[in-house]
Design an enzyme around this catalytic site. Sequence first.
Site, PDB file in Angstrom:
ATOM      1  N   SER A  99       0.823  -1.205   0.000  1.00 51.48           N
ATOM      2  CA  SER A  99       0.000   0.000   0.000  1.00 51.48           C
ATOM      3  C   SER A  99       0.860   1.258   0.000  1.00 51.48           C
ATOM      4  CB  SER A  99      -0.960  -0.026   1.185  1.00 51.48           C
ATOM      5  OG  SER A  99      -1.861   1.042   1.129  1.00 51.48           O
ATOM      6  N   ASP A 247      -6.441   1.680  -3.740  1.00 51.69           N
ATOM      7  CA  ASP A 247      -7.757   1.277  -3.237  1.00 51.69           C
ATOM      8  C   ASP A 247      -8.386   2.384  -2.387  1.00 51.69           C
ATOM      9  OD1 ASP A 247      -6.076   0.998  -1.046  1.00 51.69           O
ATOM     10  OD2 ASP A 247      -6.829  -0.971  -0.457  1.00 51.69           O
TER      11      ASP A 247
END
Length: 454
Positions: A99, A247
Amino acid sequence: MAADLSQIVKAYDVRGVVPDQWDEPLAELFGAAFVQVTNADAIVTGHDMRPSSPGLSRAFARGAAASGADVTEIGLCSTDQLYFASGQFGLPGAMFTASHNPARYNGIKMCRSGAAPVGQDTGLGEIRALVEQWSDAGAPPPAATTGTITQRDTLTDYAAYLLSLVDLTSMRPLKVVVDAGNGMGGHTVPTVFAGLRVELIPMYFELDGTFPNHEANPLDPKNIVDLQAKVRETGADLGLAFDGDADRCFVVDERGQGISPSAITALVAARELTRNGGKGTVIHNLITSWSVPEVVKENGGTPVRTRVGHSFIKAEMAETGAIFGGEHSAHYYFRDFWNADTGMLAALHVLAALGGQEGTLSELVAQYDRYAGSGEINSTVDDQAGRLAAVKTAYEGRDGISIDELDGLTVAAADWWFNLRPSNTEPLLRLNVEARDEPTMSRVRDEALALIRA
C-alpha cells in the site's frame, strides 16, 4: 529452522521488509498454504509496481501451482482490480502490495472467492501456522497434481464494470487533477477515465515503487501539497489523490482544500440510497462524523456503527446486506462490488455528483460537512492501556457524558465526542475529536491531549 512470522503477519495482511523479513522462498510457502487453507483448485494473483512485487507474486504462484491450483496472473493492478477479478471469476485472490509503506516493504492482501476478506480469524492464522511448519520441514507435502499458471488482462473489464455502476452520461465537462503518487492509480485512471467528459491533468503517473515524489499516502497532509497547488494553478474543478495500491481515494475541492472522507461517505451514501429507492443499510465506523448517520437517515436509510477496520466493515455488510460503507481513512465499500473497498468507484460518484449540477465542489459538499473535526492526532505513549484507563477515569461520572468501548474509548456529550484508540503496530494512541463548533472542538481536543500526554 522455522521462520518467525510474528513480525510480518498482521491482523489483515502480510507486510514486512524485503528481503530482511521475507523473500521469494517464503512467498512460495505462502502460496502453498493459501491453497490448502482456502481449499482452492484455482486462484487469481496480482501485484503493484514495487520492484520486489513481480518476483514475490510469481513465487507465490509457483507455490500455489505446486499445491495443485491453477493460477491466473492478472499482473500489474490496483488492489480493487484484484478484488474485481476475485468477484468476477469466483476465485480466491492474492494481491502483492504494501500500500503506502516505503519502497523496501512489500506484502500480501488475501481474499476468498468473491473478495471475502482473509484476516487473522478467517484463515490468516492458519496460513501463518502452515508456513512456519513447512519452513521448518523444508517444503510442503507434495500434491497429487500440479496446477497451471496463465496470464489474463482484466483492466478494461474492471473499468467497464465500475462505469456500469455510476451514471456519468449526463455530466458536464470537468477539469480533474489526479495525483497517482507513482502508484497504481497511474495504471488504472487512464483506462477508467477514457471516454468520460473529463480533462485529465495527470501527476506522477509513472509507475515507480521507490516513490520519488512523495509517499503514496494521501491522508498525510504533506503528500497532497503538490495536488492542492496544481488544482489552484490550473483552475481545476477538483483533485483526486490515490494511495500506492489505489484502493483509497482522497478528494480536494476547487480551492485546493481537502474534503473529509466523512463528507465523501455521506455524499456517496445519499447517492447509493437514491439508486436503491431510498432504502438500505449504510455502515460507518465509529470515527466518521455525526453527519454520516444523519445524512443516511435523512435519505431513508439505516446507519450501522462499527469498529474500525475493513474486516469488521465487510463482515457487517455481509450480515446486514448493507448497500455501502465508509471509513474515516478514505476506504469506501460497495455491495455491488462484492462488499469490497474501491476508491475508484467513490471517485466516480464524486464526478457524477459534481458533473450533474452547476455549483462548485465546495458548495456541493457543504451540506455533508457539518461539524468541526480535529483529524487524527497521534501521541507516543509508554503504556497504552494505562493512559486509556486514566482518560476513562477522568470522564467517568461526569453529568451528560456517555462512554463506550466498542473500539478503544469513545467519550460523548451533547455537543462533542472523541475516540481514543491504541495502534496495533506502534506505541501510539490515536485521538479523533468532533464538536458542533471549532472552539468546543479545540477545548475538548486540548483537554484530552493533556490527559493522554500527562
